[in-house]
Design a protein around this motif. Structure first.
Motif, PDB file in Angstrom:
ATOM      1  N   PHE A  59       0.828  -1.204   0.000  1.00  0.00           N
ATOM      2  CA  PHE A  59       0.000   0.000   0.000  1.00  0.00           C
ATOM      3  C   PHE A  59       0.867   1.261   0.000  1.00  0.00           C
ATOM      4  O   PHE A  59       1.983   1.257   0.520  1.00  0.00           O
ATOM      5  N   GLU A  60       0.297   2.299  -0.565  1.00  0.00           N
ATOM      6  CA  GLU A  60       0.802   3.652  -0.351  1.00  0.00           C
ATOM      7  C   GLU A  60      -0.076   4.275   0.739  1.00  0.00           C
ATOM      8  O   GLU A  60      -1.305   4.278   0.625  1.00  0.00           O
ATOM      9  N   ARG A  61       0.556   4.757   1.811  1.00  0.00           N
ATOM     10  CA  ARG A  61      -0.195   5.363   2.911  1.00  0.00           C
ATOM     11  C   ARG A  61      -0.447   6.831   2.584  1.00  0.00           C
ATOM     12  O   ARG A  61       0.503   7.609   2.436  1.00  0.00           O
ATOM     13  N   ARG A  62      -1.692   7.190   2.451  1.00  0.00           N
ATOM     14  CA  ARG A  62      -2.071   8.573   2.165  1.00  0.00           C
ATOM     15  C   ARG A  62      -3.039   9.061   3.232  1.00  0.00           C
ATOM     16  O   ARG A  62      -3.645   8.258   3.962  1.00  0.00           O
ATOM     17  N   THR A  63      -3.199  10.368   3.303  1.00  0.00           N
ATOM     18  CA  THR A  63      -4.095  10.931   4.319  1.00  0.00           C
ATOM     19  C   THR A  63      -5.529  10.451   4.137  1.00  0.00           C
ATOM     20  O   THR A  63      -6.270  10.288   5.102  1.00  0.00           O
ATOM     21  N   GLU A  64      -5.928  10.253   2.868  1.00  0.00           N
ATOM     22  CA  GLU A  64      -7.310   9.827   2.627  1.00  0.00           C
ATOM     23  C   GLU A  64      -7.504   8.313   2.708  1.00  0.00           C
ATOM     24  O   GLU A  64      -8.634   7.824   2.592  1.00  0.00           O
ATOM     25  N   GLY A  65      -6.412   7.584   2.921  1.00  0.00           N
ATOM     26  CA  GLY A  65      -6.571   6.141   3.034  1.00  0.00           C
ATOM     27  C   GLY A  65      -5.389   5.371   2.480  1.00  0.00           C
ATOM     28  O   GLY A  65      -4.279   5.906   2.332  1.00  0.00           O
ATOM     29  N   MET A  66      -5.623   4.109   2.184  1.00  0.00           N
ATOM     30  CA  MET A  66      -4.588   3.186   1.702  1.00  0.00           C
ATOM     31  C   MET A  66      -4.845   2.893   0.227  1.00  0.00           C
ATOM     32  O   MET A  66      -5.945   2.468  -0.152  1.00  0.00           O
ATOM     33  N   VAL A  67      -3.819   3.073  -0.600  1.00  0.00           N
ATOM     34  CA  VAL A  67      -3.936   2.822  -2.030  1.00  0.00           C
ATOM     35  C   VAL A  67      -2.982   1.688  -2.401  1.00  0.00           C
ATOM     36  O   VAL A  67      -1.796   1.718  -2.038  1.00  0.00           O
ATOM     37  N   ALA A  68      -3.485   0.684  -3.095  1.00  0.00           N
ATOM     38  CA  ALA A  68      -2.674  -0.481  -3.431  1.00  0.00           C
ATOM     39  C   ALA A  68      -1.519  -0.114  -4.359  1.00  0.00           C
ATOM     40  O   ALA A  68      -1.686   0.648  -5.311  1.00  0.00           O
ATOM     41  N   THR A  69      -0.359  -0.650  -4.073  1.00  0.00           N
ATOM     42  CA  THR A  69       0.788  -0.548  -4.973  1.00  0.00           C
ATOM     43  C   THR A  69       0.604  -1.567  -6.104  1.00  0.00           C
ATOM     44  O   THR A  69      -0.374  -2.332  -6.137  1.00  0.00           O
ATOM     45  N   GLU A  70       1.564  -1.619  -7.029  1.00  0.00           N
ATOM     46  CA  GLU A  70       1.490  -2.622  -8.094  1.00  0.00           C
ATOM     47  C   GLU A  70       1.490  -4.027  -7.509  1.00  0.00           C
ATOM     48  O   GLU A  70       0.761  -4.905  -7.964  1.00  0.00           O
ATOM     49  N   ALA A  71       2.295  -4.228  -6.463  1.00  0.00           N
ATOM     50  CA  ALA A  71       2.318  -5.537  -5.806  1.00  0.00           C
ATOM     51  C   ALA A  71       0.945  -5.880  -5.247  1.00  0.00           C
ATOM     52  O   ALA A  71       0.456  -7.008  -5.386  1.00  0.00           O
ATOM     53  N   GLY A  72       0.299  -4.907  -4.609  1.00  0.00           N
ATOM     54  CA  GLY A  72      -1.040  -5.141  -4.072  1.00  0.00           C
ATOM     55  C   GLY A  72      -2.048  -5.449  -5.156  1.00  0.00           C
ATOM     56  O   GLY A  72      -2.893  -6.339  -5.001  1.00  0.00           O
ATOM     57  N   ARG A  73      -1.963  -4.700  -6.255  1.00  0.00           N
ATOM     58  CA  ARG A  73      -2.927  -4.932  -7.348  1.00  0.00           C
ATOM     59  C   ARG A  73      -2.776  -6.322  -7.952  1.00  0.00           C
ATOM     60  O   ARG A  73      -3.749  -6.909  -8.427  1.00  0.00           O
ATOM     61  N   LEU A  74      -1.563  -6.855  -7.916  1.00  0.00           N
ATOM     62  CA  LEU A  74      -1.357  -8.219  -8.406  1.00  0.00           C
ATOM     63  C   LEU A  74      -1.836  -9.265  -7.394  1.00  0.00           C
ATOM     64  O   LEU A  74      -2.450 -10.264  -7.765  1.00  0.00           O
ATOM     65  N   LEU A  75      -1.527  -9.008  -6.131  1.00  0.00           N
ATOM     66  CA  LEU A  75      -1.776 -10.035  -5.115  1.00  0.00           C
ATOM     67  C   LEU A  75      -3.220 -10.105  -4.650  1.00  0.00           C
ATOM     68  O   LEU A  75      -3.743 -11.205  -4.417  1.00  0.00           O
ATOM     69  N   PHE A  76      -3.894  -8.964  -4.502  1.00  0.00           N
ATOM     70  CA  PHE A  76      -5.213  -8.966  -3.878  1.00  0.00           C
ATOM     71  C   PHE A  76      -6.243  -9.819  -4.634  1.00  0.00           C
ATOM     72  O   PHE A  76      -7.015 -10.552  -4.003  1.00  0.00           O
ATOM     73  N   PRO A  77      -6.327  -9.755  -5.967  1.00  0.00           N
ATOM     74  CA  PRO A  77      -7.288 -10.634  -6.650  1.00  0.00           C
ATOM     75  C   PRO A  77      -6.984 -12.117  -6.419  1.00  0.00           C
ATOM     76  O   PRO A  77      -7.910 -12.934  -6.332  1.00  0.00           O
ATOM     77  N   ARG A  78      -5.698 -12.456  -6.310  1.00  0.00           N
ATOM     78  CA  ARG A  78      -5.332 -13.847  -6.030  1.00  0.00           C
ATOM     79  C   ARG A  78      -5.810 -14.248  -4.628  1.00  0.00           C
ATOM     80  O   ARG A  78      -6.332 -15.348  -4.430  1.00  0.00           O
TER      81      ARG A  78
END
Length: 388
Positions: A59-78
């Motif tokens: 994740f990228e930690r932002r003030t408005e929340g957590m945004v998935a990194t490229e690694a997250g975008r690959l892993l989360f659907p799996r």
């Protein structure tokens, strides 16, 4: 920091994986905490642990929340697909590992030898899993144990979940600059003669760190391991009709078998007719195989009585040895006996009518999502098939 290439899916905590995928979907730790009923501090610690194991941020930690990194975008659907297969938040990785090992080994002692876990731990894990799922998974049979029908269905789902998580780890390893993982291929007879060896050799040159596991067998021997996620794809003659809605068949090329017999076979003189060839004994694969279907149609559509088939066999090694020492005939692709034809041990007796062909291709699970590495192999396989 742990190196991802050395990681095993059993080292991960399912609660941490579920939390990560939920944050990826909802965007904040607080929303995820409410959704999966885990405290925010526990989730925060779990995500930190997970990212350390993976050696990269999810994740990228932002003030408005957590945004998935490229690694997250690959892993989360799996992860989401794996959790759908597991179908219970009460199941743990230890329990999944235990029941899969028990199913593969057939006994607790065998499962202990494979996993390194003590037998009491395996018994406890399988027992706890039965309680968590409210299902009877194993039953006593004499001095051993066997899976119940519910147990077999559960193991299939867990194996598919394992395959998804392993694919996710492979994709994340590639992000770190090293392609690893495993490519498991089910090889039916024709694929072993030419296209599979060429594709594997080409792929290995470009991806030396990927382990390639080839399982040889007939269709009926490979189809269940494919459905279980034990192998990624099968290569060989396609079935008509399709073997089921859960599978996808893709054409690679058309193969036209020829009639093969021994050197100096009585039928090798001149241009024998099909009726003449029907007078000899044949060795052909069993009923239900594409080659047997081609052979039956070849005679039936010309109203020629089917020849005797004293031996039904799909093993090319066995067939070619029987041909060398007898007057049997068979149908095979010339590629399958290229060495024997070149050496003069066998001979090409006759061509068959052009309309009698079989389609060679790949069979995969309909919902299978290949990794980038697996996709590269398929493209190599397709390119070699097209150029042949």
């Amino acid at each position: 920091m742990l190196i991802l290439s050395l990681m095993d899916i059993w080292d991960f905590n399912l609660r941490h994986l579920r939390a990560a995928a939920t944050i990826g979907h909802l965007g904040t730790i607080s929303a995820a905490a409410q959704a999966i009923h885990i405290s925010q501090p526990a989730i925060t610690q779990g995500i930190a642990r997970l990212e350390t194991q993976l050696a990269q941020p999810l994740f990228e930690r932002r003030t408005e929340g957590m945004v998935a990194t490229e690694a997250g975008r690959l892993l989360f659907p799996r992860i989401e697909t794996a959790l759908t297969q597991i179908a219970s938040p009460r199941v743990t990785m230890t329990q999944i590992r235990a029941i899969i090992a028990l199913a593969s080994a057939g006994s607790y002692s065998g499962a202990s030898a494979v996993t390194g876990l003590a037998q009491p731990s395996l018994h406890r894990a399988v027992g706890d899993l039965s309680v968590a799922l409210k299902k009877s998974l194993v039953e006593r049979r004499g001095k051993g144990v066997a899976l119940t029908e519910q147990g077999r269905r559960t193991v299939r789902r867990f194996r598919l979940a394992r395959a998804e998580l392993e694919a996710g780890l492979s994709e994340l390893t590639a992000l770190l600059g090293r392609e690893t993982g495993r490519l498991a291929i089910g090889a039916m007879p024709l694929s072993r003669a030419r296209i599979l060896p060429a594709a594997v050799a080409t792929f290995h040159r470009d991806h030396p760190d990927v382990a390639i596991h080839i399982v040889e067998g007939a269709f009926h021997e490979l189809i269940e391991p494919l459905r279980d996620g034990e192998i990624d794809l099968m290569i060989g003659a396609l079935r008509d009709p399709s073997p089921g809605p859960d599978l996808r068949q893709r054409r690679l090329f058309e193969d036209r078998p020829v009639v093969i017999g021994r050197k100096d076979h009585p039928a090798s003189k001149g241009s024998p007719s099909l009726k003449a060839l029907a007078g000899y004994p044949w060795i052909i694969p069993a009923t239900g195989t594409p080659l047997r279907a081609v052979w039956v149609r070849m005679f039936a559509e010309r109203s020629i009585k089917l020849p005797d088939v004293p031996i039904a066999c799909g093993s090319v090694i066995t067939i070619r040895q029987i041909l060398v020492d007898s007057d049997f005939l068979t149908l095979l692709s010339p590629d399958q006996v290229a060495v024997e034809l070149e050496a003069g041990w066998l001979s090409r007796i006759a061509d068959i009518p052009k309309e009698f062909i079989r389609t060679i291709g790949t069979t995969t699970r309909a919902e299978w999502r290949p990794t980038a590495m697996q996709t590269k192999f398929i493209r190599i396989l397709e390119a070699i098939s097209e150029s042949s």
